[in-house]
Design a protein around this motif. Structure first.
Motif: not given
Length: 307
Positions: A179, A181, A187, A262-266
């Motif tokens: 993961q 983030q 990312v 900030p992104r949600g998790p990849d």
């Protein structure tokens, strides 16, 4: 007095030479490096072959005129045909694709034959400790935790780019879930480390909703297949057959600046656990370059940016 007689020099085997260079690029396991042995591949006697060995697992490498074939080998499994065919003779390309496509399948098969009553948790921790050791050598502060699912363990760390990483292993399976983030730019760069090289030819980008989703889809489309889900995220893969695949969740604030969003998790699945240690400079906290003579250091050098 007769002249001294010298033994004729044995011709250098191109497969063993290539295998030696590939072995130098593959990571050690518990301090055990890869070694090279001569061999003959079951599927051909026309081209030279060599065997890369590490403990009970091995790779059979056939060096053809313009390409390379690889088969994986276990004590109860003999490759009768190549498991991977590469249009390349580059040791770096061969090592990268073996880590990405061959060794995860080999390790998964080996784990399936492991004793069910064995010390599963110790095997997971041993693999995670190898990854953590490689990251700590590059300055990353790592920590272990129990995974969210039963029989799972996780290693996590952060990078100066603002990206946060976690690697999770389940049961005896050495194929990891990764993961990532953090900010969009960080990312995007980190995900591509686990995907095949970008294609040279023009790639087709699917129709995607959302500005940041379109940006990430354009990056992922150069490395594989990507499509948008009904929830607005992006599902991506490297195509049919083995290889990493994953899902990118939508950004929390799609209107924010791309380098601070900030992104949600990849989440990437199907990542070989031993493909992570060779990448600590990219995923860890490598020492910053020295400033030029007569100039001060950059004001942000060594500072960690948190999303």
């Amino acid at each position: 007095m007769p002249p001294p007689v010298t033994a004729p020099a044995h011709p250098v085997c191109p497969a063993q030479t290539l295998a030696g260079r590939v072995a130098a690029l593959l990571p050690e396991r518990s301090g055990t490096p890869w070694t090279v042995e001569p061999c003959t591949a079951w599927w051909t006697v026309r081209y030279p072959a060599a065997r890369l060995v590490q403990g009970d697992r091995a790779l059979v490498l056939v060096a053809r005129t313009w390409d390379t074939q690889i088969g994986w080998q276990l004590p109860d499994r003999e490759p009768t045909r190549p498991d991977l065919h590469l249009e390349s003779m580059s040791p770096a390309v061969i090592a990268r694709e073996a880590l990405r496509l061959v060794l995860p399948v080999l390790d998964d098969e080996a784990a399936g034959h492991a004793a069910k009553d064995g010390p599963h948790v110790m095997g997971r921790l041993e693999l995670l400790n190898e990854i953590g050791h490689a990251m700590r050598l590059h300055g990353a502060a790592t920590y272990n935790r129990i995974g969210l699912l039963v029989n799972s363990s996780t290693l996590a760390w952060g990078a100066p780019s603002g990206a946060r990483y976690s690697v999770t292993l389940h049961g005896t399976n050495p194929v990891a879930d990764v993961q990532i983030q953090g900010p969009v730019r960080a990312v995007e760069k980190a995900v591509t480390y686990f995907l095949p090289p970008a294609a040279d030819e023009r790639h087709e980008v699917p129709r995607v909703r959302g500005r940041l989703q379109r940006r990430l889809a354009a990056v992922l489309a150069r490395h594989g297949q990507v499509e948008q889900t009904e929830q607005g995220g992006l599902a991506f893969s490297t195509g049919p057959g083995p290889g990493p695949y994953g899902y990118a969740t939508p950004a929390r604030d799609p209107q924010a600046r791309q380098n601070h969003t900030p992104r949600g998790p990849d989440a990437l699945r199907g990542v070989g656990a031993h493909s992570v240690p060779p990448r600590p400079p990219q995923l860890g906290r490598s020492p910053p370059p020295r400033p030029a003579a007569g100039r001060g250091a950059h004001p942000t050098a060594g500072r960690t940016h948190h999303p």
